[in-house]
Design a protein around this motif. Structure first.
Motif, mmCIF file in Angstrom:
data_model
loop_
_atom_site.group_PDB
_atom_site.id
_atom_site.type_symbol
_atom_site.label_atom_id
_atom_site.label_comp_id
_atom_site.label_asym_id
_atom_site.label_seq_id
_atom_site.Cartn_x
_atom_site.Cartn_y
_atom_site.Cartn_z
ATOM 1 N N PRO A 147 3.968 13.728 -2.565
ATOM 2 C CA PRO A 147 2.574 13.281 -2.695
ATOM 3 C C PRO A 147 1.903 13.793 -3.970
ATOM 4 N N ASN A 148 1.052 12.959 -4.525
ATOM 5 C CA ASN A 148 0.273 13.344 -5.696
ATOM 6 C C ASN A 148 -1.088 13.839 -5.214
ATOM 7 N N VAL A 149 -1.290 15.129 -5.302
ATOM 8 C CA VAL A 149 -2.579 15.698 -4.910
ATOM 9 C C VAL A 149 -3.338 15.991 -6.203
ATOM 10 N N LEU A 182 -13.043 7.361 0.316
ATOM 11 C CA LEU A 182 -11.605 7.094 0.129
ATOM 12 C C LEU A 182 -11.322 6.989 -1.365
ATOM 13 N N ILE A 183 -10.343 7.772 -1.826
ATOM 14 C CA ILE A 183 -10.025 7.792 -3.258
ATOM 15 C C ILE A 183 -8.663 7.145 -3.461
ATOM 16 N N GLY A 184 -8.636 6.086 -4.255
ATOM 17 C CA GLY A 184 -7.357 5.441 -4.558
ATOM 18 C C GLY A 184 -7.286 4.029 -4.023
ATOM 19 N N THR A 185 -6.883 3.108 -4.887
ATOM 20 C CA THR A 185 -6.798 1.701 -4.502
ATOM 21 C C THR A 185 -5.416 1.129 -4.834
ATOM 22 N N GLY A 186 -4.375 1.917 -4.510
ATOM 23 C CA GLY A 186 -3.009 1.387 -4.543
ATOM 24 C C GLY A 186 -2.728 0.751 -3.188
ATOM 25 N N SER A 187 -1.453 0.527 -2.893
ATOM 26 C CA SER A 187 -1.100 -0.136 -1.631
ATOM 27 C C SER A 187 -1.678 0.599 -0.425
ATOM 28 N N SER A 188 -1.619 1.935 -0.451
ATOM 29 C CA SER A 188 -2.074 2.701 0.718
ATOM 30 C C SER A 188 -3.574 2.547 0.907
ATOM 31 N N ARG A 208 -10.248 3.816 -9.458
ATOM 32 C CA ARG A 208 -10.018 4.113 -10.882
ATOM 33 C C ARG A 208 -9.497 2.869 -11.608
ATOM 34 N N THR A 209 -8.527 2.193 -10.960
ATOM 35 C CA THR A 209 -7.980 0.965 -11.558
ATOM 36 C C THR A 209 -7.937 -0.121 -10.488
ATOM 37 N N PRO A 210 -8.583 -1.253 -10.715
ATOM 38 C CA PRO A 210 -8.482 -2.333 -9.723
ATOM 39 C C PRO A 210 -7.055 -2.866 -9.676
ATOM 40 N N ALA A 327 2.918 -5.617 -13.132
ATOM 41 C CA ALA A 327 3.419 -4.493 -13.928
ATOM 42 C C ALA A 327 3.082 -3.173 -13.237
ATOM 43 N N LYS A 328 2.031 -3.170 -12.415
ATOM 44 C CA LYS A 328 1.790 -2.095 -11.449
ATOM 45 C C LYS A 328 2.325 -2.640 -10.139
ATOM 46 N N ARG A 329 2.832 -1.804 -9.256
ATOM 47 C CA ARG A 329 3.392 -2.315 -7.995
ATOM 48 C C ARG A 329 2.319 -3.122 -7.270
ATOM 49 N N ASP A 349 -16.971 2.717 -9.085
ATOM 50 C CA ASP A 349 -16.053 2.687 -10.231
ATOM 51 C C ASP A 349 -15.943 4.096 -10.811
ATOM 52 N N ILE A 350 -14.731 4.665 -10.747
ATOM 53 C CA ILE A 350 -14.578 6.000 -11.348
ATOM 54 C C ILE A 350 -13.761 5.933 -12.645
ATOM 55 N N SER A 351 -13.621 4.710 -13.166
ATOM 56 C CA SER A 351 -12.931 4.639 -14.461
ATOM 57 C C SER A 351 -13.896 5.069 -15.562
ATOM 58 N N PHE A 377 -7.548 10.895 0.673
ATOM 59 C CA PHE A 377 -6.867 10.741 -0.620
ATOM 60 C C PHE A 377 -5.718 9.759 -0.453
ATOM 61 N N ALA A 378 -5.852 8.618 -1.110
ATOM 62 C CA ALA A 378 -4.766 7.625 -1.118
ATOM 63 C C ALA A 378 -4.258 7.578 -2.551
ATOM 64 N N THR A 379 -3.894 8.767 -3.054
ATOM 65 C CA THR A 379 -3.663 8.936 -4.493
ATOM 66 C C THR A 379 -2.188 8.877 -4.885
ATOM 67 N N GLY A 380 -1.345 8.432 -3.970
ATOM 68 C CA GLY A 380 0.015 8.092 -4.358
ATOM 69 C C GLY A 380 0.977 9.251 -4.467
HETATM 70 P P1 NA7 Z 1 -0.424 4.319 -5.782
HETATM 71 O O1 NA7 Z 1 -0.039 2.912 -5.829
HETATM 72 O O2 NA7 Z 1 0.098 5.237 -6.830
HETATM 73 O O3 NA7 Z 1 -2.013 4.366 -5.767
HETATM 74 C C1 NA7 Z 1 -2.700 5.564 -5.935
HETATM 75 C C2 NA7 Z 1 -4.136 5.275 -6.213
HETATM 76 O O4 NA7 Z 1 -4.841 6.498 -6.385
HETATM 77 C C3 NA7 Z 1 -4.368 4.477 -7.484
HETATM 78 O O5 NA7 Z 1 -5.457 3.622 -7.283
HETATM 79 C C4 NA7 Z 1 -4.688 5.564 -8.493
HETATM 80 O O6 NA7 Z 1 -5.426 5.120 -9.584
HETATM 81 C C5 NA7 Z 1 -5.498 6.504 -7.646
HETATM 82 N N1 NA7 Z 1 -5.490 7.866 -8.172
HETATM 83 C C6 NA7 Z 1 -4.419 8.667 -8.366
HETATM 84 N N2 NA7 Z 1 -4.802 9.853 -8.837
HETATM 85 C C7 NA7 Z 1 -6.153 9.795 -8.953
HETATM 86 C C8 NA7 Z 1 -7.132 10.706 -9.401
HETATM 87 N N3 NA7 Z 1 -6.798 11.912 -9.847
HETATM 88 N N4 NA7 Z 1 -8.426 10.312 -9.376
HETATM 89 C C9 NA7 Z 1 -8.742 9.083 -8.929
HETATM 90 N N5 NA7 Z 1 -7.868 8.163 -8.502
HETATM 91 C C10 NA7 Z 1 -6.591 8.522 -8.521
HETATM 92 O O7 NA7 Z 1 -0.038 4.992 -4.378
HETATM 93 P P2 NA7 Z 1 -0.036 4.340 -2.936
HETATM 94 O O8 NA7 Z 1 0.215 5.420 -1.955
HETATM 95 O O9 NA7 Z 1 -1.216 3.493 -2.719
HETATM 96 O O10 NA7 Z 1 1.199 3.396 -2.969
HETATM 97 C C11 NA7 Z 1 2.465 3.909 -3.350
HETATM 98 C C12 NA7 Z 1 3.521 2.925 -3.051
HETATM 99 O O11 NA7 Z 1 3.780 2.907 -1.650
HETATM 100 C C13 NA7 Z 1 3.196 1.512 -3.328
HETATM 101 O O12 NA7 Z 1 3.245 1.169 -4.641
HETATM 102 C C14 NA7 Z 1 4.219 0.803 -2.486
HETATM 103 O O13 NA7 Z 1 5.479 0.842 -3.108
HETATM 104 C C15 NA7 Z 1 4.232 1.619 -1.254
HETATM 105 P P3 NA7 Z 1 -4.664 4.555 -10.916
HETATM 106 O O14 NA7 Z 1 -4.134 3.216 -10.518
HETATM 107 O O15 NA7 Z 1 -3.546 5.535 -11.219
HETATM 108 O O16 NA7 Z 1 -5.698 4.518 -11.949
#
Ligand code: NA7
Length: 534
Positions: A147-149, A182-188, A208-210, A327-329, A349-351, A377-380
């Motif tokens: 996990p990325n904390v 909720l922080i993070g807008t990846g798949s989770s 941070r990134t749509p 290009a992003k998953r 928007d935290i970009s 934290f859904a920060t990947g």
């Molecule tokens: P992801 O896809 O890596 O998404 C993590 C999200 O958290 C993404 O929106 C990141 O923004 C955001 N992020 C990460 N670190 C920070 C910090 N420090 N501050 C603010 N926002 C942050 O992980 P998921 O768990 O959603 O998905 C992982 C994989 O699981 C997915 O791709 C599938 O294969 C299943 P960013 O885009 O980096 O700007």
């Protein structure tokens, strides 16, 4: 569990990869195998990621093992995309059905592995005090498991509850009546948002990134769906092994520019209606090769976002710009964009105004302070290399894997690392791995590894190692192929951009499964060209 300390193979991890590696090496090659698993249950990704809405993005009937036709016939998937509990039940069924548990030690994290040159064996240590040896070390640690904390000041000071999607509490979380950030807008984050919004008093999503998300269009299977799948299982599995990304879709050879604008619109609309990853792989073959083609699909998605989200400012914030779709998953979702039409949901928007600190009451961005009862934290993840590098792995001459990979991962075929004899990395960097439906990539690797071990055993050899030259050539090839695609054009975890300080390298092999499998076959049928044996 026996008290043995010397094994033919030690496998790290009991997810999809580790379970199959155990079955294959123990049952087909009659090897003694010990699996160490950090969780207190099997399943890997599907053990840890139990956040609300956690669901597989590949369809159930081919996100599963193909090695046992009996297993495929007897297991019933309830619908198109299984949720985490159903997949966890499936892997547990597999562990029981093939009597795997007796060789798996749960709640045990491998902390160190050192290659002993004099014996051609690995010495492995765990956080439970185990010290064992094995001829072969097989890493089945998963590509997304460290996990990325985020390193934010004040994490310990928050007075509310803190959750991480990647290590969600087993007993679940009740957000009823709570103010949630909720922080993070990846798949989770995209999967969790609608579920949390439906329960919480307020949900604030920090983006941070749509992302470009496609509707999943989940549905339950009817008995006739199940019957059709089972009748065709052989063909379905065969198709997953020959397609670019491990999906059973017929290969598409159609350039975006080869059809009229109206036809393009009709194709994209059809794929949008069908839902899922097919949007990326099933309409045109050039979305990840040609920036102009990609922009057409990207703009189509942006239009859908604008049509769905009522508040124009929120819609615009949700529209990804500046990087190509895929290009992003790419996530797939159920009602993600629709959720921003709810009264109790806000997008921040935290970009432009990043999070500065976690506070006792919530968090502070450079623009404002927010108060919450719970933070999610859904920060990947530190993807593809993070989990391996968190283990103190030392190869020949005591070289640390962390040093060998200081400028980015270096492997031969993503399966082996020069200087680390007798170590195999299932779905390692430099293999298609995360770009392919994972169980398909995993089965291929496990079978290749088993064949290689069998080849050594027939000759009485005890040591194998990738040569530096072959590894250099493979690393160069991986980089060359990546340059021909758009994968390098986004700040994604594919290139390590989500982890501060991580070397920027396109880690998965982007040439697709057919080209990759051809390479692997060529190596094994040539007597493992590029490997040294002893
Ligand atoms: P992801 O896809 O890596 O998404 C993590 C999200 O958290 C993404 O929106 C990141 O923004 C955001 N992020 C990460 N670190 C920070 C910090 N420090 N501050 C603010 N926002 C942050 O992980 P998921 O768990 O959603 O998905 C992982 C994989 O699981 C997915 O791709 C599938 O294969 C299943 P960013 O885009 O980096 O700007």
């Amino acid at each position: 569990m026996t008290g043995d300390t010397d094994f033919d193979a030690v496998v790290i991890g009991a997810g999809f990869a580790g379970l199959y590696a155990l079955k294959k090496l123990r049952d087909d090659l009659s090897m003694t195998v010990r699996v160490y698993e950090a969780g207190d249950g099997v399943g890997g990704t599907w053990y840890w990621n139990r956040y609300p809405g956690a669901r597989c993005d590949s369809e159930s009937f081919y996100y599963c093992y193909s090695f046992s036709p009996e297993l495929a016939q007897e297991w019933e998937w309830s619908g198109r995309y299984p949720e985490q509990p159903e997949i966890e039940r499936y892997v547990n069924h597999v562990a029981d059905r093939f009597e795997l548990r007796r060789d798996i030690q749960l709640s045990t994290r491998v902390t160190a592995a050192t290659f002993d040159e004099s014996a051609n064996r690995w010495e492995i240590r765990t956080d439970r005090g185990d010290a064992v040896t094995a001829r072969f070390l097989v890493t089945a640690v998963g590509c997304l498991s460290a996990p990325n904390v985020p390193d934010l000041p004040g994490m310990d000071e928050f007075q509310g509850e803190i959750y991480f999607t990647a290590t969600w509490p087993r007993e679940g979380v009740d957000f009823t009546g709570k103010r949630v950030g909720l922080i993070g807008t990846g798949s989770s984050g995209i999967q969790a948002t609608p579920r949390i919004a439906a329960e919480a008093a307020r949900l604030t999503v920090f983006q941070r990134t749509p992302n470009f998300s496609i509707p999943a269009r989940h549905s339950a299977f009817l008995p006739e769906d199940q019957a059709k799948i089972k009748e065709n299982y052989e063909d379905i599995f065969a198709a997953t092994r020959t397609s670019w990304a491990g999906f059973p879709y017929a290969p598409i050879k159609r350039a975006t520019a080869s059809v009229s604008a109206d036809e393009r619109e009709e194709i994209l609309e059809g794929l949008w209606g069908e839902g899922g990853f097919k949007f990326l792989w099933g309409g045109f073959h050039d979305l990840l090769l040609d920036a102009e083609a990609n922009e057409i699909a990207s703009e189509f998605i942006r239009r859908k976002i604008r049509e769905t989200v009522k508040d124009p400012d929120t819609a615009e914030l949700l529209c990804p710009k500046g990087y190509p779709y895929g290009a992003k998953r790419p996530p797939i979702d159920t009602d993600y964009y629709e959720t921003f039409n709810r009264e109790n949901v806000t997008l921040v928007d935290i970009s432009t105004a990043p999070i500065e600190a976690i506070t006792t009451a919530g968090l502070r961005t450079t623009a404002a302070d927010y108060e919450f009862d719970a933070l999610v934290f859904a920060t990947g993840f530190d993807a593809m290399t993070g989990t391996l590098l968190r283990i103190d792995i030392r190869g020949a001459d005591g070289v640390r894997l962390a040093d060998a990979w200081a400028d980015g991962p270096r492997t031969l075929l993503g399966l082996q690392v020069a200087g680390f004899p007798n170590m195999f990395t299932i779905t390692g960097p430099g293999s298609p791995s995360v770009l392919v439906n994972m169980p398909v990539a995993i089965e291929h690797h496990v079978e290749w590894i088993a064949d290689c071990i069998e080849y050594m055993r027939e000759r009485g050899w005890t040591r194998l190692e990738a040569t530096e030259e072959a590894q250099d050539a493979w690393v160069e090839h991986v980089a060359e192929v990546a340059k021909q695609s758009l994968f390098g054009r986004a700040n994604s975890w594919y290139v390590g951009a989500n982890i501060p300080g991580k070397p920027r390298v396109v880690m998965p092999y982007t040439g697709g499964q057919p080209m990759y499998r051809e390479r692997c076959d060529a190596v094994s049928s040539s007597g493992y060209e590029g490997f040294k044996f002893g």
